[in-house]
Design an enzyme around this catalytic site. Sequence first.
Site, PDB file in Angstrom:
ATOM      1  N   ARG A   1       2.921  -6.376   9.566  1.00 11.36           N
ATOM      2  CA  ARG A   1       2.287  -5.242  10.257  1.00 11.36           C
ATOM      3  C   ARG A   1       2.819  -5.103  11.681  1.00 11.36           C
ATOM      4  O   ARG A   1       3.026  -3.998  12.178  1.00 11.36           O
ATOM      5  CB  ARG A   1       0.764  -5.435  10.260  1.00 11.36           C
ATOM      6  CG  ARG A   1       0.139  -5.234   8.868  1.00 11.36           C
ATOM      7  CD  ARG A   1      -1.276  -5.765   8.815  1.00 11.36           C
ATOM      8  NE  ARG A   1      -1.980  -5.386   7.585  1.00 11.36           N
ATOM      9  CZ  ARG A   1      -3.143  -5.914   7.215  1.00 11.36           C
ATOM     10  NH1 ARG A   1      -3.732  -6.852   7.982  1.00 11.36           N
ATOM     11  NH2 ARG A   1      -3.724  -5.522   6.098  1.00 11.36           N
TER      12      ARG A   1
ATOM     13  N   HIS B   1      -1.972  -5.341   1.674  1.00 12.33           N
ATOM     14  CA  HIS B   1      -3.247  -6.026   1.451  1.00 12.33           C
ATOM     15  C   HIS B   1      -2.951  -7.453   1.012  1.00 12.33           C
ATOM     16  O   HIS B   1      -2.020  -7.682   0.237  1.00 12.33           O
ATOM     17  CB  HIS B   1      -4.058  -5.333   0.345  1.00 12.33           C
ATOM     18  CG  HIS B   1      -5.231  -6.160  -0.119  1.00 12.33           C
ATOM     19  ND1 HIS B   1      -6.450  -6.136   0.533  1.00 12.33           N
ATOM     20  CD2 HIS B   1      -5.352  -7.072  -1.121  1.00 12.33           C
ATOM     21  CE1 HIS B   1      -7.271  -6.992  -0.076  1.00 12.33           C
ATOM     22  NE2 HIS B   1      -6.629  -7.572  -1.074  1.00 12.33           N
TER      23      HIS B   1
ATOM     24  N   ASN C   1      -1.677   0.242   7.235  1.00  9.85           N
ATOM     25  CA  ASN C   1      -1.106  -1.036   7.691  1.00  9.85           C
ATOM     26  C   ASN C   1      -0.318  -1.761   6.597  1.00  9.85           C
ATOM     27  O   ASN C   1      -0.196  -2.976   6.623  1.00  9.85           O
ATOM     28  CB  ASN C   1      -2.216  -1.914   8.267  1.00  9.85           C
ATOM     29  CG  ASN C   1      -3.330  -2.131   7.253  1.00  9.85           C
ATOM     30  OD1 ASN C   1      -3.201  -1.743   6.090  1.00  9.85           O
ATOM     31  ND2 ASN C   1      -4.396  -2.762   7.687  1.00  9.85           N
TER      32      ASN C   1
ATOM     33  N   ARG D   1      -1.735 -14.212   4.874  1.00 10.15           N
ATOM     34  CA  ARG D   1      -2.502 -13.529   5.927  1.00 10.15           C
ATOM     35  C   ARG D   1      -1.769 -13.624   7.265  1.00 10.15           C
ATOM     36  O   ARG D   1      -1.732 -12.677   8.038  1.00 10.15           O
ATOM     37  CB  ARG D   1      -3.905 -14.154   6.064  1.00 10.15           C
ATOM     38  CG  ARG D   1      -4.795 -14.002   4.842  1.00 10.15           C
ATOM     39  CD  ARG D   1      -5.303 -12.610   4.622  1.00 10.15           C
ATOM     40  NE  ARG D   1      -6.049 -12.080   5.737  1.00 10.15           N
ATOM     41  CZ  ARG D   1      -6.645 -10.881   5.728  1.00 10.15           C
ATOM     42  NH1 ARG D   1      -6.582 -10.100   4.643  1.00 10.15           N
ATOM     43  NH2 ARG D   1      -7.287 -10.449   6.779  1.00 10.15           N
TER      44      ARG D   1
ATOM     45  N   GLU E   1      -9.897 -10.648  -7.020  1.00  6.41           N
ATOM     46  CA  GLU E   1      -8.942  -9.534  -6.910  1.00  6.41           C
ATOM     47  C   GLU E   1      -7.843  -9.639  -7.970  1.00  6.41           C
ATOM     48  O   GLU E   1      -7.414  -8.626  -8.519  1.00  6.41           O
ATOM     49  CB  GLU E   1      -8.340  -9.510  -5.502  1.00  6.41           C
ATOM     50  CG  GLU E   1      -9.369  -9.120  -4.437  1.00  6.41           C
ATOM     51  CD  GLU E   1      -8.859  -9.261  -3.015  1.00  6.41           C
ATOM     52  OE1 GLU E   1      -7.672  -9.623  -2.821  1.00  6.41           O
ATOM     53  OE2 GLU E   1      -9.638  -9.003  -2.083  1.00  6.41           O
TER      54      GLU E   1
ATOM     55  N   TYR F   1     -12.287  -2.846  -2.546  1.00  2.03           N
ATOM     56  CA  TYR F   1     -12.797  -2.880  -1.180  1.00  2.03           C
ATOM     57  C   TYR F   1     -14.327  -2.835  -1.124  1.00  2.03           C
ATOM     58  O   TYR F   1     -14.889  -2.377  -0.131  1.00  2.03           O
ATOM     59  CB  TYR F   1     -12.177  -1.729  -0.376  1.00  2.03           C
ATOM     60  CG  TYR F   1     -10.746  -2.012   0.039  1.00  2.03           C
ATOM     61  CD1 TYR F   1     -10.437  -3.122   0.824  1.00  2.03           C
ATOM     62  CD2 TYR F   1      -9.703  -1.176  -0.338  1.00  2.03           C
ATOM     63  CE1 TYR F   1      -9.132  -3.397   1.220  1.00  2.03           C
ATOM     64  CE2 TYR F   1      -8.396  -1.446   0.055  1.00  2.03           C
ATOM     65  CZ  TYR F   1      -8.119  -2.553   0.822  1.00  2.03           C
ATOM     66  OH  TYR F   1      -6.832  -2.822   1.224  1.00  2.03           O
TER      67      TYR F   1
ATOM     68  N   LYS G   1       0.829  -1.197   0.000  1.00  3.17           N
ATOM     69  CA  LYS G   1       0.000   0.000   0.000  1.00  3.17           C
ATOM     70  C   LYS G   1       0.876   1.266   0.000  1.00  3.17           C
ATOM     71  O   LYS G   1       2.102   1.182   0.190  1.00  3.17           O
ATOM     72  CB  LYS G   1      -0.918  -0.045   1.229  1.00  3.17           C
ATOM     73  CG  LYS G   1      -1.969  -1.169   1.197  1.00  3.17           C
ATOM     74  CD  LYS G   1      -2.760  -1.175   2.508  1.00  3.17           C
ATOM     75  CE  LYS G   1      -3.939  -2.111   2.483  1.00  3.17           C
ATOM     76  NZ  LYS G   1      -4.672  -2.068   3.776  1.00  3.17           N
TER      77      LYS G   1
ATOM     78  N   THR H   1      -5.209  -6.889  11.355  1.00  9.85           N
ATOM     79  CA  THR H   1      -5.489  -5.706  10.527  1.00  9.85           C
ATOM     80  C   THR H   1      -4.888  -4.419  11.094  1.00  9.85           C
ATOM     81  O   THR H   1      -4.243  -3.673  10.359  1.00  9.85           O
ATOM     82  CB  THR H   1      -7.016  -5.542  10.364  1.00  9.85           C
ATOM     83  OG1 THR H   1      -7.520  -6.702   9.705  1.00  9.85           O
ATOM     84  CG2 THR H   1      -7.354  -4.312   9.540  1.00  9.85           C
TER      85      THR H   1
ATOM     86  N   PHE I   1     -15.079   3.718   7.777  1.00 11.32           N
ATOM     87  CA  PHE I   1     -13.716   3.983   7.299  1.00 11.32           C
ATOM     88  C   PHE I   1     -13.596   3.879   5.778  1.00 11.32           C
ATOM     89  O   PHE I   1     -12.516   4.073   5.224  1.00 11.32           O
ATOM     90  CB  PHE I   1     -12.726   3.017   7.968  1.00 11.32           C
ATOM     91  CG  PHE I   1     -13.005   1.555   7.709  1.00 11.32           C
ATOM     92  CD1 PHE I   1     -12.523   0.924   6.556  1.00 11.32           C
ATOM     93  CD2 PHE I   1     -13.756   0.797   8.606  1.00 11.32           C
ATOM     94  CE1 PHE I   1     -12.771  -0.419   6.312  1.00 11.32           C
ATOM     95  CE2 PHE I   1     -14.012  -0.548   8.369  1.00 11.32           C
ATOM     96  CZ  PHE I   1     -13.520  -1.151   7.214  1.00 11.32           C
TER      97      PHE I   1
END
Length: 171
Positions: free
Chosen positions: A121, A134, A131, A104, A145, A68, A28, A110, A76
């Site tokens: 993270r 993704h 964070n 993950r 995706e 998203y 990100k 998160t 948010f």
Amino acid sequence: MNREPRYESQATNHEPQDMVERTLIIIKPDGIHRHLAGEIIGRFEKRGAKIVAAKFMQISEGLARQLYAVHQGKPFFEGLVKYLSSAPILVMVWEAEGVIDMARKMMGATFGYEAEPGTIRGDFSSSRGYNLIHGSDSPKSAEQEINLFFNPDEIINYKLADADWLSGRND
Ligand code: IDP
Ligand code: MG
């Protein structure tokens, strides 16, 4: 001198092709600005996953909304869309057996301040929303995706030189 791995023949006979998964990973905007792209990619490389596609891009708000979509309506959401479309990101497809869940776990929880040390993270983010990374959360979202960012011909099929050790089996 024989330079082949000792167990190569067994490993190649048991390549788990049907269990290989692909996942969409995005570094990100904060990951790019904080010079953490190499660190994050290095973790996936060292873990033994294989990179099969990558694009450095700045996405539109529309594409961020699509990525998203499941979060539409949440408080948010608008901030998240701005965050993802505000600066360049590095979008990648990584391949390995079980890579969706593996990624993950490597990402961590998160919110950065809740993520376990040792995760991406947990080692580099103390923020709630910023964070760094993704990662797809299921086979279905991974497929959707990946299709959002890549045409099939942009995903490269190849065999890593050390594939027998990385994805071979001894059972
Ligand atoms: P994930 O990235 O761990 O899968 P999701 O719940 O799918 O987490 O949320 C997507 C992204 O939305 C998060 O990575 C984070 O950037 C942002 N986000 C989620 N919840 C909040 C929040 O409460 N405040 C600010 N941003 C949030
Ligand atoms: Mg998610």
